[in-house]
Design a protein around this motif. Sequence first.
Motif, short mmCIF file in Angstrom:
data_model
loop_
_atom_site.label_atom_id
_atom_site.label_comp_id
_atom_site.label_asym_id
_atom_site.label_seq_id
_atom_site.Cartn_x
_atom_site.Cartn_y
_atom_site.Cartn_z
N SER A 42 0.83 -1.21 0.00
CA SER A 42 0.00 0.00 0.00
C SER A 42 0.87 1.26 0.00
N ARG A 43 0.34 2.30 -0.58
CA ARG A 43 1.05 3.58 -0.62
C ARG A 43 1.30 4.09 0.79
N SER A 44 0.33 3.95 1.69
CA SER A 44 0.50 4.49 3.05
C SER A 44 1.64 3.80 3.79
N TYR A 45 1.76 2.47 3.65
CA TYR A 45 2.86 1.76 4.31
C TYR A 45 4.20 2.17 3.70
N ARG A 46 4.24 2.23 2.37
CA ARG A 46 5.49 2.60 1.70
C ARG A 46 5.91 4.02 2.08
N GLU A 47 4.95 4.94 2.16
CA GLU A 47 5.30 6.31 2.56
C GLU A 47 5.80 6.36 4.00
N SER A 53 12.84 5.91 7.14
CA SER A 53 14.21 5.64 6.68
C SER A 53 14.94 6.89 6.25
N GLY A 54 14.24 8.03 6.21
CA GLY A 54 14.87 9.26 5.75
C GLY A 54 15.12 9.26 4.25
N PHE A 55 14.21 8.64 3.50
CA PHE A 55 14.37 8.58 2.05
C PHE A 55 14.44 9.99 1.49
N PRO A 56 15.46 10.29 0.68
CA PRO A 56 15.67 11.69 0.25
C PRO A 56 14.65 12.26 -0.72
N PHE A 57 13.83 11.41 -1.34
CA PHE A 57 12.79 11.87 -2.25
C PHE A 57 11.44 11.43 -1.69
N PRO A 58 10.88 12.15 -0.72
CA PRO A 58 9.71 11.65 0.01
C PRO A 58 8.46 11.43 -0.83
N LYS A 59 8.35 12.02 -1.99
CA LYS A 59 7.16 11.86 -2.83
C LYS A 59 7.43 11.01 -4.07
N ASP A 60 8.63 10.45 -4.18
CA ASP A 60 9.04 9.73 -5.38
C ASP A 60 8.95 8.22 -5.14
N LEU A 61 7.75 7.68 -5.24
CA LEU A 61 7.54 6.26 -5.00
C LEU A 61 8.32 5.37 -5.97
#
Length: 194
Positions: A42-47, A53-61
Amino acid sequence: MPRSKNTLPLDALAAEDVAPLVGGDAPSFQSAFQAIVAWGTSRSYREQVMRDSGFPFPKDLPAFLVINQLIYRGLATPTALADAVDTTRSNMSRVIARLESAGLVFRAHDPRDARGAVIGLTASGRALGSRVVDAMQDVSVLTGWSAEEIETLERLTIKLASTLDAFPNHPLTVTAGVPFASVQRWPAVVEQGR
């Protein structure tokens, strides 16, 4: 939104007409497995994992999914990544370019195809990948489980994945990049050069 003229009143339907086809009376393996897969993808879990994790592109799924694929694959061709992430090859090229610009992935010549390339995680990408894995492995969800139950779950999950991957063309290995059978890995030359 205006109602469609084809809208049915719920009270006109019998209970069996609106009941789930699987797992309606009580959870079954099939309904529980489907729920876990739906939640994990799901998008919510992945977000949430991206944030944690501090992913540098927070909106780039798509970029997150590429990093996730490389966590489990090590190396992958752009085509394999596009298929796994369910995007076009041209869009995958743009995603890889963004990740390259951020210093998270590298390109190398594909030892199995003289004209092709493979993508892998740089040292920074591997550090990010470790944070992603840590964010996904919140063991608190298994609080109250015994060590024996956790070991049994792991053993049976691996057995299930191996059984499913035994279908023709190794569907899990091809799609997820995680080898469950004796499927050819990248040549030793690549491993020696890293």
